[in-house]
Design an enzyme around this catalytic site. Structure first.
Site, PDB file in Angstrom:
ATOM      1  N   TYR A   1      16.980 177.543  30.974  1.00  0.00           N
ATOM      2  CA  TYR A   1      16.637 177.357  32.389  1.00  0.00           C
ATOM      3  C   TYR A   1      17.432 178.374  33.196  1.00  0.00           C
ATOM      4  O   TYR A   1      18.625 178.558  32.969  1.00  0.00           O
ATOM      5  CB  TYR A   1      17.001 175.936  32.821  1.00  0.00           C
ATOM      6  CG  TYR A   1      16.869 175.643  34.302  1.00  0.00           C
ATOM      7  CD1 TYR A   1      17.996 175.428  35.090  1.00  0.00           C
ATOM      8  CD2 TYR A   1      15.626 175.565  34.916  1.00  0.00           C
ATOM      9  CE1 TYR A   1      17.888 175.142  36.449  1.00  0.00           C
ATOM     10  CE2 TYR A   1      15.501 175.275  36.277  1.00  0.00           C
ATOM     11  CZ  TYR A   1      16.645 175.075  37.036  1.00  0.00           C
ATOM     12  OH  TYR A   1      16.523 174.795  38.378  1.00  0.00           O
TER      13      TYR A   1
ATOM     14  N   ASP B   1      22.060 185.544  31.598  1.00  0.00           N
ATOM     15  CA  ASP B   1      22.215 184.545  32.649  1.00  0.00           C
ATOM     16  C   ASP B   1      23.494 183.768  32.339  1.00  0.00           C
ATOM     17  O   ASP B   1      23.488 182.831  31.542  1.00  0.00           O
ATOM     18  CB  ASP B   1      20.994 183.620  32.690  1.00  0.00           C
ATOM     19  CG  ASP B   1      21.184 182.512  33.706  1.00  0.00           C
ATOM     20  OD1 ASP B   1      20.224 181.738  33.921  1.00  0.00           O
ATOM     21  OD2 ASP B   1      22.280 182.409  34.287  1.00  0.00           O
TER      22      ASP B   1
ATOM     23  N   LYS C   1      28.082 179.081  39.904  1.00  0.00           N
ATOM     24  CA  LYS C   1      28.960 177.951  39.572  1.00  0.00           C
ATOM     25  C   LYS C   1      30.453 178.274  39.764  1.00  0.00           C
ATOM     26  O   LYS C   1      30.959 178.283  40.893  1.00  0.00           O
ATOM     27  CB  LYS C   1      28.634 177.454  38.154  1.00  0.00           C
ATOM     28  CG  LYS C   1      27.200 176.902  38.051  1.00  0.00           C
ATOM     29  CD  LYS C   1      26.897 176.326  36.696  1.00  0.00           C
ATOM     30  CE  LYS C   1      25.422 176.096  36.496  1.00  0.00           C
ATOM     31  NZ  LYS C   1      24.955 174.818  37.070  1.00  0.00           N
TER      32      LYS C   1
END
Ligand code: KE4
Length: 419
Positions: A144, A239, A267
């Protein structure tokens, strides 16, 4: 466990927010029951609106590597409030954060700050298309990368064929620009390049998968992607929104020694504030507006509030390498001696307890897990004061605020579960 206030808050929230949550995974849909409404976080713990206290292994889905309200971040935020929160103009702080990121992740020779992981991956994808002049992208089933239209796809019929929209509202034409193949399957990637040679702009990969549960790269997998991208003139995008500053100070690319062309971060680099970044080779990033034709922008990109939190976080992590050795040891202890019928995957301080006896190395093998048993385990642990990720297909995180005693208490709670 008393949940009455969370229950009533959920009813009120549902009147105005879809599902009562601002992000779907928070709704506990895959484990059953209603979400807990959180009142505060302190160190490795969260307290909900009914006063229940939990050892938190979600950590806001990864950012809180130092736990809730780390002193360094709070002090930075208190200080920056003196000068303001956002200007929509360049500031020195943005240079300081960008230089700190490049210092940790040297492959990011140039980078741009954005506000979410989705923005970072979406922008990296666009840069790869703009730089190569090609349209297609390869992604991996179960990975994802945020809610980017063209990446919300499920695998097509064949092994390496065009993706199919995996969300309403995504035009088939957008999904058809993405080829979805099994994680850890280099042959499928080679097949995709054979099928669409000269048309593939990039491969985007979570170098350690975290969004189908934690799945490490098989030996040689990342190296193989690097070789194939170089051979076929495609850009390799890591990613690292989840793995960046998580599995090592330099991210997965440092841990596994594979250099991507572009990287997305998020994050941890925001220390719990909304911030992300994308970047990589200077010859590629120089094509980004205003120095090149690839457009990308953001009102709050690089705002001093989030940037100050990020600088404080990265400076702390650089000055305290013991954070990584400690959280690695604590996570290894947590994952030792798994329950019968449970396969544990771990990389550094990210982990998943898969309720299956089989090895889990891609999405198909992850889906063999008994999600009903996982849901029962999740609630068993919640009742005993342990807050795990509310889905079998998510990673959990150990942070520097988790003590050896917290780990032992968690293991004691798990040991009471009959697998
Ligand atoms: P955001 O747009 O949510 O900041 O980042 C998207 C993203 C991109 N890349 C990776 C590897 C990610 O893990 C994420 C977001 N991760 C999820 C957790 N599985 C965030 C939790 C949520 O969606 O609420």
């Amino acid at each position: 466990m008393n949940k009455s206030r969370s229950t009533s808050l959920l009813e009120r929230a549902r009147q105005i927010i879809p599902g009562g949550v601002n992000s779907p995974v928070r709704a506990f849909r895959s484990v059953g029951g209603g979400p807990l409404f959180i009142k505060r976080g302190d160190g490795c713990r969260m307290t909900d609106e009914d006063g229940n206290s939990f050892i938190d292994y979600v950590g806001s889905w990864g950012p809180l590597i130092l736990g809730h309200k780390p002193k360094c971040v709070i002090e930075a935020l208190e200080a920056v409030l003196e000068i303001g929160t956002s200007f929509g103009a360049p500031t020195e702080r943005e240079i300081v954060l960008a230089e700190a990121i490049r210092d940790a992740v040297p492959s990011m020779e140039m980078l741009r700050l954005v506000n979410s992981g989705t923005e970072a991956t979406m922008s990296a994808l666009r840069v790869a298309r703009g730089f190569t002049g090609r349209d297609l992208c390869i992604k991996f089933e179960g990975c994802y990368h945020g809610h980017v239209d063209s990446l919300l796809v499920k695998a097509g019929s064949g092994l390496a064929t065009f993706g199919l929209s995996d969300s309403a509202g995504v035009p088939a034409a957008f999904a058809a620009t993405t080829i979805s193949v099994p994680f850890n399957n280099l042959a499928a990637v080679e097949q995709a390049f054979d099928n669409y040679d000269g048309q593939i702009a990039s491969i985007i990969v979570e170098p350690v998968a975290g969004n189908m549960g934690c799945i490490p790269p098989a030996p040689g997998f990342l190296e193989g992607l690097r070789t194939l991208c170089t051979r076929h003139g495609a850009l390799l995008i890591f990613d690292e929104v989840m793995t960046g500053f998580r599995v090592a100070y330099g991210g997965a690319q440092a841990r596994f020694g594979v250099k991507p062309d572009l990287t997305a971060l998020g994050k941890i680099i925001g220390g719990g504030l909304p911030i992300a970044a994308y970047g990589g080779r200077a010859d590629v990033m120089s094509h980004v507006s205003p120095t090149g034709p690839i457009y990308q922008a953001g009102t709050l990109s690089g705002n001093p509030l989030a940037v100050s939190a990020g600088i404080a976080m990265l400076q702390y992590l650089k000055a305290h390498p013991e954070v990584y050795t400690t959280i690695e040891e604590r996570t290894a202890a947590l994952c030792a001696d798994p329950l019968p019928g449970v396969t544990v995957n771990r990389v550094g301080s990210m982990f998943t307890f898969f309720f299956t006896n089989e090895p889990v190395f891609d999405y198909d093998s992850a889906k063999k897990s008994n999600t009903v048993r996982f849901g029962q385990f999740f609630h068993h642990m919640l009742e005993r004061g342990v807050y795990l990720a509310p889905s079998q297909f998510e990673a959990g995180f150990v942070g520097y605020a988790h003590s050896a005693e917290d780990i032992e208490a968690t293991k004691q709670a798990a040991a009471q579960f009959s697998a």
